[in-house]
Design a protein around this motif. Structure first.
Motif, PDB file in Angstrom:
ATOM      1  N   HIS A   1     -51.604  72.776 -44.305  1.00  9.43           N
ATOM      2  CA  HIS A   1     -52.338  71.642 -43.741  1.00  9.43           C
ATOM      3  C   HIS A   1     -51.369  70.554 -43.312  1.00  9.43           C
ATOM      4  O   HIS A   1     -50.256  70.446 -43.826  1.00  9.43           O
TER       5      HIS A   1
ATOM      6  N   SER B   1     -54.879  65.452 -42.257  1.00  9.41           N
ATOM      7  CA  SER B   1     -55.930  65.943 -43.155  1.00  9.41           C
ATOM      8  C   SER B   1     -56.664  67.085 -42.476  1.00  9.41           C
ATOM      9  O   SER B   1     -57.884  67.221 -42.544  1.00  9.41           O
TER      10      SER B   1
ATOM     11  N   PHE C   1     -57.105  70.843 -42.623  1.00 10.62           N
ATOM     12  CA  PHE C   1     -56.932  71.934 -43.583  1.00 10.62           C
ATOM     13  C   PHE C   1     -57.309  73.277 -42.968  1.00 10.62           C
ATOM     14  O   PHE C   1     -58.144  73.345 -42.060  1.00 10.62           O
TER      15      PHE C   1
ATOM     16  N   HIS D   1     -61.026  74.626 -41.861  1.00  7.94           N
ATOM     17  CA  HIS D   1     -61.945  73.492 -41.991  1.00  7.94           C
ATOM     18  C   HIS D   1     -62.544  73.156 -40.628  1.00  7.94           C
ATOM     19  O   HIS D   1     -61.868  73.239 -39.601  1.00  7.94           O
TER      20      HIS D   1
ATOM     21  N   VAL E   1     -63.052  63.151 -42.885  1.00  7.62           N
ATOM     22  CA  VAL E   1     -63.288  64.375 -43.655  1.00  7.62           C
ATOM     23  C   VAL E   1     -63.952  63.917 -44.941  1.00  7.62           C
ATOM     24  O   VAL E   1     -63.430  63.035 -45.623  1.00  7.62           O
TER      25      VAL E   1
ATOM     26  N   SER F   1     -62.769  67.278 -48.261  1.00 12.68           N
ATOM     27  CA  SER F   1     -61.400  67.801 -48.305  1.00 12.68           C
ATOM     28  C   SER F   1     -61.224  68.742 -49.493  1.00 12.68           C
ATOM     29  O   SER F   1     -61.678  68.432 -50.598  1.00 12.68           O
TER      30      SER F   1
ATOM     31  N   ARG G   1     -61.423  61.291 -46.373  1.00  9.71           N
ATOM     32  CA  ARG G   1     -60.200  60.903 -45.668  1.00  9.71           C
ATOM     33  C   ARG G   1     -60.512  60.553 -44.224  1.00  9.71           C
ATOM     34  O   ARG G   1     -61.503  61.000 -43.674  1.00  9.71           O
TER      35      ARG G   1
ATOM     36  N   THR H   1     -58.507  60.883 -40.446  1.00  9.96           N
ATOM     37  CA  THR H   1     -57.380  61.611 -39.886  1.00  9.96           C
ATOM     38  C   THR H   1     -57.398  61.607 -38.363  1.00  9.96           C
ATOM     39  O   THR H   1     -58.450  61.461 -37.751  1.00  9.96           O
TER      40      THR H   1
END
Length: 134
Positions: free
Chosen positions: A45, A48, A50, A53, A66, A69, A76, A78
């Motif tokens: 990742h 943020s 991943f 995702h 997010v 997470s 988060r 991002t």
């Protein structure tokens, strides 16, 4: 309340206020950063973003949130992949042996499991600073 605050912050950063968080535009807003400095986790990742995702597919915003997470904290804000890739320079700094397999996957032509860091290709240059272990 935290999720609403994150949505508002992401929308404000993208230049659209709270309404933009609720209804994204057709494509990511124009955002052209000169440089982004990125790290990478052992799972590949970055920012943020991943592996596997849904936020990896976000194209309607430059900045998003997010709220689920897989790594703490759960909530988060991002940059999205299109915003990162629009930068003139993306610079990764990656250290440690725990990240060696993710580095290999990022550079693989056809990795078994693509990692988000391997999807970063800045508009100008993408450079990686790696130590011997990574």
């Amino acid at each position: 309340k935290l999720l609403a605050t994150l949505r508002e912050a992401a929308a404000a950063a993208a230049g659209g206020g709270a309404a933009a968080a609720a209804s994204p535009a057709e494509s990511a807003p124009p955002l052209r950063l000169d440089a982004v400095l990125l790290g990478m986790g052992p799972d590949g990742h970055t920012a943020s973003l991943f592996p596997a995702h849904a936020v990896l597919c976000e194209t309607g915003r430059a900045v998003t949130y997010v709220d689920d997470s897989p790594k703490p904290p759960a909530c988060r804000v991002t940059l999205t992949l299109p915003a990162i890739n629009a930068a003139r320079l993306a610079l990764f700094v990656v250290t440690g042996g725990s990240k060696a397999s993710a580095v290999r996957a990022a550079f693989a032509a056809q990795p078994d499991e693509p990692v988000p860091a391997g999807l970063v290709l800045a508009a100008g240059r993408t450079d990686w600073c790696l130590d011997d272990l990574s």
